[in-house]
Design an enzyme around this catalytic site. Structure first.
Site, PDB file in Angstrom:
ATOM      1  N   LYS A 101       0.845  -1.202   0.000  1.00 23.68           N
ATOM      2  CA  LYS A 101       0.000   0.000   0.000  1.00 23.68           C
ATOM      3  C   LYS A 101       0.880   1.252   0.000  1.00 23.68           C
ATOM      4  CE  LYS A 101      -1.914   2.690   3.195  1.00 23.68           C
ATOM      5  NZ  LYS A 101      -2.021   3.986   2.495  1.00 23.68           N
ATOM      6  N   GLU A 111      10.872   1.895   9.649  1.00 25.04           N
ATOM      7  CA  GLU A 111      11.730   3.065   9.353  1.00 25.04           C
ATOM      8  C   GLU A 111      10.898   4.293   9.665  1.00 25.04           C
ATOM      9  OE1 GLU A 111      14.738   2.747   8.700  1.00 25.04           O
ATOM     10  OE2 GLU A 111      14.797   0.620   8.185  1.00 25.04           O
ATOM     11  N   CYS A 167      13.297  12.184   5.415  1.00 27.92           N
ATOM     12  CA  CYS A 167      13.517  11.801   6.816  1.00 27.92           C
ATOM     13  C   CYS A 167      14.962  12.042   7.237  1.00 27.92           C
ATOM     14  CB  CYS A 167      13.136  10.346   7.011  1.00 27.92           C
ATOM     15  SG  CYS A 167      13.966   9.260   5.849  1.00 27.92           S
ATOM     16  N   GLU A 223       9.612  16.378  15.041  1.00 25.97           N
ATOM     17  CA  GLU A 223       9.862  16.319  13.608  1.00 25.97           C
ATOM     18  C   GLU A 223       8.885  17.242  12.876  1.00 25.97           C
ATOM     19  OE1 GLU A 223       8.744  12.778  11.446  1.00 25.97           O
ATOM     20  OE2 GLU A 223      10.638  12.824  10.369  1.00 25.97           O
TER      21      GLU A 223
HETATM   22  P1  NDP Z   1       2.405   8.022   8.094  1.00 29.50           P
HETATM   23  O1  NDP Z   1       2.933   7.253   9.250  1.00 29.50           O
HETATM   24  O2  NDP Z   1       1.228   8.879   8.306  1.00 29.50           O
HETATM   25  O3  NDP Z   1       2.012   7.037   6.905  1.00 29.50           O
HETATM   26  C1  NDP Z   1       2.896   6.121   6.307  1.00 29.50           C
HETATM   27  C2  NDP Z   1       2.108   5.043   5.617  1.00 29.50           C
HETATM   28  O4  NDP Z   1       1.403   4.284   6.596  1.00 29.50           O
HETATM   29  C3  NDP Z   1       1.036   5.576   4.661  1.00 29.50           C
HETATM   30  O5  NDP Z   1       0.910   4.697   3.584  1.00 29.50           O
HETATM   31  C4  NDP Z   1      -0.203   5.567   5.542  1.00 29.50           C
HETATM   32  O6  NDP Z   1      -1.375   5.569   4.794  1.00 29.50           O
HETATM   33  C5  NDP Z   1       0.011   4.277   6.294  1.00 29.50           C
HETATM   34  N1  NDP Z   1      -0.733   4.133   7.536  1.00 29.50           N
HETATM   35  C6  NDP Z   1      -1.276   5.095   8.315  1.00 29.50           C
HETATM   36  N2  NDP Z   1      -1.911   4.525   9.386  1.00 29.50           N
HETATM   37  C7  NDP Z   1      -1.761   3.196   9.280  1.00 29.50           C
HETATM   38  C8  NDP Z   1      -2.187   2.067  10.055  1.00 29.50           C
HETATM   39  N3  NDP Z   1      -2.917   2.205  11.163  1.00 29.50           N
HETATM   40  N4  NDP Z   1      -1.840   0.840   9.650  1.00 29.50           N
HETATM   41  C9  NDP Z   1      -1.112   0.671   8.539  1.00 29.50           C
HETATM   42  N5  NDP Z   1      -0.698   1.684   7.735  1.00 29.50           N
HETATM   43  C10 NDP Z   1      -1.014   2.932   8.108  1.00 29.50           C
HETATM   44  O7  NDP Z   1       3.637   8.834   7.512  1.00 29.50           O
HETATM   45  P2  NDP Z   1       3.612   9.862   6.319  1.00 29.50           P
HETATM   46  O8  NDP Z   1       3.062   9.234   5.093  1.00 29.50           O
HETATM   47  O9  NDP Z   1       3.024  11.133   6.826  1.00 29.50           O
HETATM   48  O10 NDP Z   1       5.187  10.048   6.066  1.00 29.50           O
HETATM   49  C11 NDP Z   1       5.970  10.939   6.773  1.00 29.50           C
HETATM   50  C12 NDP Z   1       6.740  10.224   7.865  1.00 29.50           C
HETATM   51  O11 NDP Z   1       7.541   9.201   7.292  1.00 29.50           O
HETATM   52  C13 NDP Z   1       7.702  11.144   8.569  1.00 29.50           C
HETATM   53  O12 NDP Z   1       7.617  10.939   9.958  1.00 29.50           O
HETATM   54  C14 NDP Z   1       9.064  10.684   8.062  1.00 29.50           C
HETATM   55  O13 NDP Z   1      10.112  10.918   8.946  1.00 29.50           O
HETATM   56  C15 NDP Z   1       8.832   9.230   7.866  1.00 29.50           C
HETATM   57  N6  NDP Z   1       9.818   8.695   6.945  1.00 29.50           N
HETATM   58  C16 NDP Z   1      10.801   7.873   7.434  1.00 29.50           C
HETATM   59  C17 NDP Z   1      11.805   7.389   6.607  1.00 29.50           C
HETATM   60  C18 NDP Z   1      12.845   6.466   7.126  1.00 29.50           C
HETATM   61  O14 NDP Z   1      13.475   5.796   6.304  1.00 29.50           O
HETATM   62  N7  NDP Z   1      13.073   6.363   8.415  1.00 29.50           N
HETATM   63  C19 NDP Z   1      11.846   7.765   5.190  1.00 29.50           C
HETATM   64  C20 NDP Z   1      10.758   8.607   4.784  1.00 29.50           C
HETATM   65  C21 NDP Z   1       9.790   9.052   5.639  1.00 29.50           C
HETATM   66  P3  NDP Z   1      -2.093   6.968   4.442  1.00 29.50           P
HETATM   67  O15 NDP Z   1      -1.131   7.813   3.726  1.00 29.50           O
HETATM   68  O16 NDP Z   1      -3.201   6.569   3.594  1.00 29.50           O
HETATM   69  O17 NDP Z   1      -2.513   7.539   5.753  1.00 29.50           O
END
Ligand code: NDP
Length: 483
Positions: free
Chosen positions: A174, A249, A283, A384
């Site tokens: 997803k 991550e 990130c 963050e």
């Molecule tokens: P989110 O945690 O909001 O979402 C990440 C993914 O998880 C999306 O596909 C989201 O869907 C999905 N998701 C949300 N809730 C659930 C759940 N209950 N169960 C399963 N999946 C779920 O992060 P963001 O998309 O806002 O991304 C930004 C974040 O990602 C920042 O904190 C950033 O630091 C981190 N990040 C970390 C990296 C790393 O390598 N450490 C690299 C890049 C980003 P939906 O979008 O539909 O809500």
């Protein structure tokens, strides 16, 4: 209006509920396509397809599997411009960045694992004197779940899918609901090359129901997740009773430590990039800048001058250094942090305001922003922000720089600027982060482990680490009769 579809069992499907979500072009602030609002039933269909495909896919020879992965890489390479334009439109990032980084890296992820899978060997241990030999088989897990965020959409989606497939698993994936377009185009690529049906299934929808259904599904053996720390925590809680393997991550609040003895010009140029590339929505961005006291004022002047020259504009304009933020909600969240600066006795040195771009008046643009803070304990330095906002403050000594660097809940990456090798080694050893860059930033070799410590996550991606994550080791011990 275009409606993208789920890709399940090699077919494009509408969501079982027939409910759809709007997809925005953040550069214009307008809806330009729709995606499925998939529910549990859609995930169930995808898991069943993946389960059915698993015996054949896991039994393909390494050469055949490698060829399939190369075919995907070739197709991504051939569609570089189409994919980059789609990524830029969906995410708001400059097209130049998508052309130079996002899509080439997605191609490399498939290419890298196409090759790595043929080199992934397991160990054997002869227990001399006991007449036994142990060897370890690395078995694919079965059906695995990959969930990715919006900041580097195809780049991070493929960073998970490629090793999962290479290791012989079938995938239910997803992408972020905010940036589904390039993963949809990846499913079109799979269809075009006749990729075996059911091996890769892509389900679009909201995290709270579609993502949650993937995490909750008992037949999904492992979850590779990149996203926010709060979501990661929730996923860990949900998956724990089923003893799923997890790679998380998560967020970062990365220190950028600048010492007076560094290569100043290289540091300044790189610091502008590490602060604001992709509108600061990486990130790994160095969002907390700490500068040795004796060069603090000079750095402040030069940095502010350099940042004021950055152009915020239409992502498709090659002259734009920064494009739009990913969504209205995210823009408002970032602005909230900037507004809070006053209460934290912090000073906005430049930026801080929304930008109106000609012809894109409703887009989500924000000036690159530098905030001078008084304490590392303020909210601006501890949370963050994930936007074009960095903080800066001086430090007096190496010890104090280290204390500032580690005094935060996150531990993803860090950057050190110094020409003193002893200091570079001391700090690299002591900084609490999964990745340390010395005199460089975001310099990635795909063979190296990638991931964070503390609240930045658990597990490592990259190289053979990812192939290890997506396989289960089974040790076999054979006793034999000696002469
Ligand atoms: P989110 O945690 O909001 O979402 C990440 C993914 O998880 C999306 O596909 C989201 O869907 C999905 N998701 C949300 N809730 C659930 C759940 N209950 N169960 C399963 N999946 C779920 O992060 P963001 O998309 O806002 O991304 C930004 C974040 O990602 C920042 O904190 C950033 O630091 C981190 N990040 C970390 C990296 C790393 O390598 N450490 C690299 C890049 C980003 P939906 O979008 O539909 O809500």
């Amino acid at each position: 209006m275009q409606r993208i579809k789920n890709y399940i069992n090699g077919e494009f499907c509408t969501p079982s509920s027939d409910k759809w979500l709007d997809n925005y072009n953040p550069a214009k602030g307008e809806v330009y396509s729709q995606l499925p609002n998939s529910q549990k039933e859609d995930v169930e269909k995808a898991v069943m397809a993946a389960k059915k495909a698993f015996p054949a896919w896991s039994a393909t020879s390494l050469e055949e599997r490698s060829q399939w992965m190369h075919k995907i890489a070739d197709a991504i390479e051939n569609k570089l411009v189409l994919l980059a334009e789609a990524e830029s439109k969906d995410n708001g990032k400059p097209l130049s960045l998508a052309l130079a980084v996002d899509i080439p890296r997605a191609m490399s992820n498939f290419r890298f694992y196409a090759n790595a899978l043929t080199q992934f060997a397991s160990e054997a241990h002869e227990s001399v004197g006991k007449n036994t030999i142990n060897f370890t088989l690395r078995k694919p897990l079965g059906v695995v779940g990959c969930i990715s965020p919006w900041n580097l959409p195809l780049y991070l989606f493929s960073w998970k899918i490629a090793p999962a497939l290479a290791a012989g698993n079938c995938v239910v994936a997803k992408p972020s609901e905010v940036t589904p377009m390039t993963s949809y185009l990846l499913s079109e690529i799979c269809k075009e090359i006749d990729f075996p049906e059911g091996v890769l299934n892509i389900v679009h929808g909201l995290g709270a129901n579609c993502g949650q259904a993937i995490v909750e599904h008992p037949q999904i053996k492992a979850i590779s997740f990149t996203g926010g720390t709060k979501t990661g925590e929730h996923i860990a809680r949900t998956a724990a009773p089923m003893f799923k393997k997890l790679s998380l991550e998560l967020g970062g609040k990365n220190p950028n430590l600048i010492f007076a003895d560094c290569n100043y010009d290289k540091m300044l140029k790189t610091t502008v990039k590490s602060s604001f590339a992709n509108q600061g929505q990486i990130c790994l961005c160095g969002s907390r800048i700490f500068v040795e006291e004796k060069i603090y004022d000079q750095f402040k002047d030069d940095f502010v001058k350099a940042v004021k020259k950055l152009k915020v504009g239409d992502p498709s304009d090659a002259k734009s250094d920064l494009g739009a933020l990913v969504s209205k909600e995210h823009l408002e969240k970032v602005q909230g942090y900037i507004e809070g600066a006053k209460d934290q006795e912090a000073t906005i040195l430049c930026g801080g305001k929304p930008v109106k771009v000609d012809g894109h008046e409703n887009g989500y643009y924000l000036e690159p922003t530098i905030i001078e803070v008084k304490s590392n304990h303020c909210k601006l330095n501890q949370e963050e922000i994930f936007g074009p906002v960095v903080t800066m403050m001086p430090f007096k000594s190496e010890e104090q720089a280290l204390e500032f660097a580690n005094d935060v809940r996150y531990g993803l990456s860090s950057t050190i600027w110094t020409s003193n090798i002893d200091r570079a080694m001391r700090l690299s050893n002591s900084i609490e982060a999964g990745i340390v860059w010395v005199n460089t930033w975001l310099n990635r070799d795909l063979r190296t482990p990638f991931g964070g410590s503390k609240d930045s996550g658990v597990g490592r991606e990259g190289g053979f680490e990812a192939l290890k994550f997506f396989t289960e080791p089974k040790n076999i011990c054979i006793s034999y009769e000696a002469y």
